[in-house]
Design an enzyme around this catalytic site. Structure first.
Site, mmCIF file in Angstrom:
data_model
loop_
_atom_site.group_PDB
_atom_site.id
_atom_site.type_symbol
_atom_site.label_atom_id
_atom_site.label_comp_id
_atom_site.label_asym_id
_atom_site.label_seq_id
_atom_site.Cartn_x
_atom_site.Cartn_y
_atom_site.Cartn_z
ATOM 1 N N LYS A 297 39.960 40.097 40.823
ATOM 2 C CA LYS A 297 41.175 39.327 41.109
ATOM 3 C C LYS A 297 41.078 38.588 42.439
ATOM 4 O O LYS A 297 41.503 37.439 42.555
ATOM 5 C CB LYS A 297 42.390 40.264 41.107
ATOM 6 N N GLY B 279 41.471 47.443 46.049
ATOM 7 C CA GLY B 279 40.235 47.113 46.745
ATOM 8 C C GLY B 279 39.825 45.702 46.377
ATOM 9 O O GLY B 279 39.113 45.493 45.397
ATOM 10 N N HIS B 280 40.314 44.719 47.136
ATOM 11 C CA HIS B 280 40.046 43.315 46.834
ATOM 12 C C HIS B 280 38.975 42.789 47.789
ATOM 13 O O HIS B 280 39.166 42.792 49.005
ATOM 14 C CB HIS B 280 41.327 42.492 46.966
ATOM 15 N N ASP C 178 39.506 46.251 39.044
ATOM 16 C CA ASP C 178 38.123 45.771 39.202
ATOM 17 C C ASP C 178 37.820 44.578 38.297
ATOM 18 O O ASP C 178 36.733 44.477 37.724
ATOM 19 C CB ASP C 178 37.118 46.904 38.931
ATOM 20 N N GLN D 49 45.622 46.450 41.082
ATOM 21 C CA GLN D 49 45.310 47.338 39.968
ATOM 22 C C GLN D 49 45.227 46.535 38.658
ATOM 23 O O GLN D 49 44.863 45.378 38.671
ATOM 24 C CB GLN D 49 46.327 48.486 39.864
#
Length: 236
Positions: free
Chosen positions: A16, A40-41, A13, A224
């Protein structure tokens, strides 16, 4: 081959994908090189909000080639859904979204074992996303897993590979006292998705070597964060 590497220095988080999207215009390719669907991007642009889990977020640039590399553990069914969302929003990925044939496959038993392990740990649980990432890497290193290249086999041989891998997984599931998965159903599901995946496979090592020789600008998109790494982060 100039390369830009985007890594998270915390537990994830760190925005990125936002950085990748900001820098992508000066690059010709983007590579996801580790992790899986637990990422989760999120990218927000003029076309709206896009959420990526396995597909590199740089795919939104129409002239960029996106690679899912051999260090990943890929959930083929989550990939199908993510790809479908892009196609439904008129993002053309034909010929520029490539899968490493050497990447590992996240199978249903990996996700089941992931949830069983979290339940067993109770208050000491590690906060797994339940996507089967850890168990999939365990299968890889114990040589009990399935590679994406297995989707290039005949339907009969693919059925056999999936059945054998699921039988291995069921042994672990039974240690928790949980019911085993149906090898017949799992194998049938994998055979049904084979046709979608097969055209996207490539030898990514040869491809990246060629890009290096051609001097292409490459973006390496990490997933991550450093503090989740089992060597450099918190443990367990």
């Amino acid at each position: 081959m100039p390369a830009t590497v985007i890594l998270g220095g915390q537990w994830g988080d760190e925005s990125k994908a936002k950085v990748v999207d900001f820098l992508m215009s000066s690059h010709e390719a983007v590579i996801r090189f580790q992790g899986g669907a637990n990422a989760g991007h999120t990218v927000v642009n003029d076309d709206g909000t896009f959420k990526f889990h396995q597909i590199p977020s740089g795919i939104l640039y129409p002239d960029v080639t996106a690679v899912m590399g051999n260090g990943m553990v890929i959930d083929p069914f989550a990939f199908r859904d993510e790809l479908g969302e892009l196609l439904n929003r008129s993002i053309d990925v034909a010929g520029r979204l490539l899968l490493s044939s050497a990447a590992q496959v996240v199978m249903p038993h990996h996700k089941f074992i992931d949830s069983l392990m979290e339940g067993e740990l109770k208050k000491n649980h590690i906060g797994s996303t339940g996507k089967g990432i850890g168990p999939a890497y365990s299968s890889k290193h114990s040589r009990r897993g399935m590679r994406m290249s297995d989707f290039l086999l005949s339907k009969e041989d693919l059925h056999e590979v999936v059945t054998r891998a699921t039988e291995w997984g069921n042994r672990d599931i039974e240690l928790f006292g949980a019911p085993p998965l149906s090898t017949k159903k799992v194998a049938a599901d994998f055979v049904n998705i084979q046709e979608l995946l097969s055209p996207m496979f490539t030898d990514t090592q040869e491809l990246v070597t060629r890009w290096k020789q051609e001097g292409k600008n490459i973006m390496l998109e990490g997933a991550q964060g450093t503090l989740l790494d089992i060597d450099h982060g918190t443990y367990p």
